[in-house]
Design a protein around this motif. Structure first.
Motif, PDB file in Angstrom:
ATOM      1  N   ASP A   1      -5.381   3.622   5.834  1.00  0.00           N
ATOM      2  CA  ASP A   1      -5.744   3.312   7.220  1.00  0.00           C
ATOM      3  C   ASP A   1      -5.015   2.078   7.738  1.00  0.00           C
ATOM      4  O   ASP A   1      -4.515   2.057   8.850  1.00  0.00           O
ATOM      5  CB  ASP A   1      -7.263   3.107   7.330  1.00  0.00           C
ATOM      6  CG  ASP A   1      -8.024   4.409   7.153  1.00  0.00           C
ATOM      7  OD1 ASP A   1      -7.426   5.470   7.413  1.00  0.00           O
ATOM      8  OD2 ASP A   1      -9.204   4.358   6.744  1.00  0.00           O
ATOM      9  N   HIS A   2      -4.981   1.033   6.910  1.00  0.00           N
ATOM     10  CA  HIS A   2      -4.312  -0.212   7.312  1.00  0.00           C
ATOM     11  C   HIS A   2      -3.364  -0.631   6.194  1.00  0.00           C
ATOM     12  O   HIS A   2      -3.642  -1.563   5.434  1.00  0.00           O
ATOM     13  CB  HIS A   2      -5.348  -1.303   7.592  1.00  0.00           C
ATOM     14  CG  HIS A   2      -6.346  -0.919   8.647  1.00  0.00           C
ATOM     15  ND1 HIS A   2      -6.019  -0.853   9.980  1.00  0.00           N
ATOM     16  CD2 HIS A   2      -7.663  -0.552   8.552  1.00  0.00           C
ATOM     17  CE1 HIS A   2      -7.086  -0.476  10.674  1.00  0.00           C
ATOM     18  NE2 HIS A   2      -8.089  -0.293   9.835  1.00  0.00           N
ATOM     19  N   PRO A   3      -2.226   0.056   6.085  1.00  0.00           N
ATOM     20  CA  PRO A   3      -1.336  -0.190   4.948  1.00  0.00           C
ATOM     21  C   PRO A   3      -0.693  -1.568   4.993  1.00  0.00           C
ATOM     22  O   PRO A   3      -0.423  -2.122   6.065  1.00  0.00           O
ATOM     23  CB  PRO A   3      -0.281   0.904   5.099  1.00  0.00           C
ATOM     24  CG  PRO A   3      -0.288   1.255   6.551  1.00  0.00           C
ATOM     25  CD  PRO A   3      -1.704   1.097   6.990  1.00  0.00           C
TER      26      PRO A   3
ATOM     27  N   SER B   1       0.850  -1.192   0.000  1.00  0.00           N
ATOM     28  CA  SER B   1       0.000   0.000   0.000  1.00  0.00           C
ATOM     29  C   SER B   1       0.884   1.240   0.000  1.00  0.00           C
ATOM     30  O   SER B   1       1.810   1.350   0.806  1.00  0.00           O
ATOM     31  CB  SER B   1      -0.885   0.025   1.246  1.00  0.00           C
ATOM     32  OG  SER B   1      -1.571  -1.201   1.394  1.00  0.00           O
ATOM     33  N   LEU B   2       0.598   2.160  -0.890  1.00  0.00           N
ATOM     34  CA  LEU B   2       1.381   3.390  -0.974  1.00  0.00           C
ATOM     35  C   LEU B   2       0.506   4.589  -0.637  1.00  0.00           C
ATOM     36  O   LEU B   2      -0.691   4.604  -0.930  1.00  0.00           O
ATOM     37  CB  LEU B   2       1.967   3.548  -2.382  1.00  0.00           C
ATOM     38  CG  LEU B   2       2.936   2.444  -2.831  1.00  0.00           C
ATOM     39  CD1 LEU B   2       3.366   2.665  -4.269  1.00  0.00           C
ATOM     40  CD2 LEU B   2       4.156   2.379  -1.914  1.00  0.00           C
TER      41      LEU B   2
END
Length: 719
Positions: free
Chosen positions: A50-52, A45-46
């Motif tokens: 919220d929850h990478p 996730s970049l």
């Protein structure tokens, strides 16, 4: 983003890059490395999430795998597909040059989507045009202020070998420096120089350059009247256009949170030569301050008052009294420090480390005063600087004068900041404790005393400051495992136990059993008998050097040890041996190559820095001689402090830290022998502990699978 085709896209880029490589051979390890990177980083996730989802893949790739092609092709393809960027961080200039001149152009030639790549450098590699103009009189500087803030400008040590006009030797340091700055300014005006120190044909002396170098503390950025033509900010603009940025570990760690590089939570990162990260982290978070060279404190209040008067600003503090109080406290600390050092040694060149990081109360008292006075002066300097920036912003007509005055303040900031940071660390009672020590030396001709502090656990620093920000990263090197395990490296880098971390070791394509030999040559003396061992090792080494037909490399663990070998050389060997430090590294390697290619024997004597990153394939290095197992010097204050802390906790620092760290160095040193699939080479180690001790055999497990033999009294036995 969850697109299974991304890994396919990345592997297609890899296939094209390696297929276009001259003399391409399929390498299973390289393919496995590329596949791991593609599968690990495709789903990270970049940006703001919220929850990478994060991923850090740690890959040891043996010599000859082709690491750069594997990580460049995959990360760049992934980044372009996701419209983000890649930061490639290295530890050496040599690898940066390889990436910029060879590997990235090769990838750009075959990848479907065009991309821009650029080299990121620290601000200090660029000239500050405003400073330079001021020094050559373009902004009306007072000649008496020419080198203010430079305590050493007129000392004998400030002499330089840089000559702005060939054939002219400048006897007067000020005259010489003025001539240098006039030459640089003329080159800028004529468009013959871009302001990058590295592009100069001749490199200025460090002290000369520092006077005109761009610095954060002396820069008003966009409020400076030279901002539009600033060499540093023009380079920053080029970086902003680049999809691939090549940097170094120091710059990446120093730039955290400062916007000089892309945010690490919104790009992909590659740390090549990743085994350097722990040492770089310790260096970044250490501090030091001088307790004896205090002339700058006489200048500081004068500059603050003069700048305030010129700008019509009223200083909130009595900076003259504060500076006097700070100087008195520093002198008191220096006197106490000198007493401690003199009680430890008859000489003045020594290090005094405080056990468990506990500083005696008598020493702490002046440090409390130092911190209070320095912090107050720092507040005054920052407040005045902020006012100058505000005026430059609100009234462009004042911008030039504000920038000049801001630069005058900024010359004082680094030393003042060092005092604030070091005194704060000395007053710290953190756990684990910081290493705290005094250093005394007479290198300048006078006794100088400095106070130092440094954290002792690099993994804590990297976990807190680096890995919390990183979303997708590759950490790679040829030497990440030691004694056959990643455990030590993961602990040192703060990656141990993190759920997003995976590891992979891919083997070198070289056949070490048939291409190389590792010979352990016994000496009668134990290596702990330093003088006797050195005498016997040197005698054995000289006998072996007479048999060298082409190129060889000898690696020593200390300068004293190397000098003992140099002193023992007879006339015939003196003609063969090149010694690190006798000349510039590039020139030494060039002479070595020319000798070997002409059919003569040539041997390089080197220290730790020659044990890594030196590429001497074929006959340039058919034998690597290792004088002794490369244990770190036992007197290193940070390692001493860490060992002390571990012992206090009931742990074994030798087996937990010393052995694995030495194993990594030994892996690097032996890696100088086999550099290609056609090389035939051997390693001769004179330290019998490699076979005779349990820890030596642990290190041996982490080395490539050489054919190992022992040589004792002229007899060679296969192990």
């Amino acid at each position: 983003m969850n697109d299974p085709d991304l890994s396919v896209l990345a592997m297609a880029a890899f296939d094209r890059m390696v297929a276009a490589t001259p003399g391409f051979r399929a390498r299973a390890g390289q393919h496995a490395m590329a596949q791991r990177i593609a599968s690990s980083l495709r789903d990270v996730s970049l940006g703001d999430q919220d929850h990478p989802q994060s991923a850090v893949t740690v890959i040891q790739a043996g010599t000859g795998v082709g690491k750069s092609a594997a990580y460049l092709s995959t990360t760049v393809a992934l980044a372009l597909a996701r419209k983000t960027r890649v930061v490639v961080s290295t530890a050496t200039v040599a690898l940066q040059e390889q990436l910029m001149t060879k590997d990235l152009p090769a990838l750009a030639a075959v990848i479907d989507t065009p991309f821009v790549y650029a080299l990121a450098k620290g601000r200090g590699r660029y000239v500050c045009k405003l400073k330079l103009e001021r020094l050559v009189g373009h902004v009306g500087a007072d000649a008496a202020e020419l080198f203010e803030g430079d305590d050493e400008a007129n000392t004998p040590q400030a002499s330089s070998t840089f000559q702005p006009t060939r054939g002219v030797v400048w006897q007067d340091p000020t005259e010489r420096r003025v001539a240098l700055y006039e030459t640089l300014a003329s080159a800028l005006v004529a468009g013959k120089w871009d302001g990058d120190r590295d592009s100069l044909a001749e490199q200025p002396e460090a002290r000369d350059w520092s006077t005109v170098a761009a610095e954060r503390h002396t820069c008003t950025a966009r409020h400076c009247p030279r901002f539009s033509s600033c060499s540093y900010y023009q380079a920053r603009m080029q970086l902003a256009q680049a999809q691939v940025i090549v940097a170094n570990h120091d710059l990446v760690l120093a730039s955290l949170g400062m916007k000089a590089l892309p945010d690490l939570d919104n790009c992909l990162v590659v740390f090549d030569e990743g085994h350097h990260l722990p040492a770089v982290a310790l260096d970044q978070f250490s501090s030091a301050m001088d307790l004896t060279g205090l002339r700058w404190l006489d200048k500081l209040p004068k500059i603050l008052i003069e700048v305030a008067d010129k700008m019509g600003v009223v200083l909130a503090q009595d900076v003259t009294t504060l500076a006097q109080q700070l100087k008195t406290a520093l002198l008191d600390a220096g006197r106490l420090a000198l007493e401690l050092v003199r009680g430890l040694s008859t000489g003045y060149d020594t290090v005094y480390r405080f056990k468990d990081g506990v500083v005696p109360e008598a020493m702490l008292e002046p440090f409390k005063l130092i911190h209070g006075h320095a912090a107050a002066l720092s507040d005054a300097l920052e407040a005045l600087g902020a006012e100058l920036k505000l005026r430059a912003k609100e009234d462009p007509a004042q911008a030039a004068n504000c920038s000049v005055q801001y630069a005058r303040l900024g010359q004082m900031a680094p030393k003042l900041n060092s005092v604030v940071a070091t005194s704060a660390q000395w007053l710290s009672s953190d756990e684990p404790p910081l290493a705290k020590w005094l250093k005394s030396d007479t290198g300048s001709g006078l006794v100088s005393i400095s106070a130092h502090a440094c954290p002792i656990v690099p993994g804590d620093l990297l976990r807190r400051h680096l890995w919390r920000q990183v979303r997708g990263a590759v950490v790679t090197s040829a030497s990440l495992t030691t004694c056959g395990s990643f455990d030590f490296f993961l602990g040192e880098t703060g990656l141990a136990g993190l759920p997003q971390v995976s590891t992979l070791a891919v083997e070198s394509p070289f056949d070490y059993r048939t291409q190389g030999q590792l010979v352990v040559a016994d000496t009668a003396a134990d290596p702990k008998q330093v003088d006797l061992y050195t005498t016997q090792m040197v005698a054995a080494l000289l006998r072996d050097l007479r048999e060298v037909p082409h190129g060889a490399l000898v690696l020593f663990t200390s300068r004293v040890q190397m000098q003992a070998a140099v002193s023992a050389l007879d006339a015939s060997l003196q003609e063969v041996v090149l010694v690190q430090g006798q000349m510039a590294r590039g020139r030494l390697l060039g002479i070595h190559q020319a000798r070997v290619e002409a059919g003569f024997a040539s041997v390089i004597f080197g220290l730790q820095s020659f044990g890594e990153g030196l590429d001497l394939p074929g006959t340039l290095c058919e034998t690597v001689f290792i004088a002794k197992l490369p244990f770190s010097p036992p007197s290193d204050p940070v390692e001493e402090a860490r060992a002390e802390w571990l012992k206090r906790a009931g742990r074994d620092p030798f087996n937990e830290l010393v052995v694995p760290a030495t194993g990594i160095k030994l892996l690097q040193w032996t890696g100088r022998a086999i550099r290609s699939e056609t090389d035939q080479a051997r390693v001769i180690c004179y330290d019998k502990r490699l076979l005779n001790t349990a820890y030596g055999r642990r290190m041996l497990q982490g080395l490539p699978p050489y054919a190992v033999s022992r040589r004792a009294s002229g007899t060679v036995l296969v192990v």
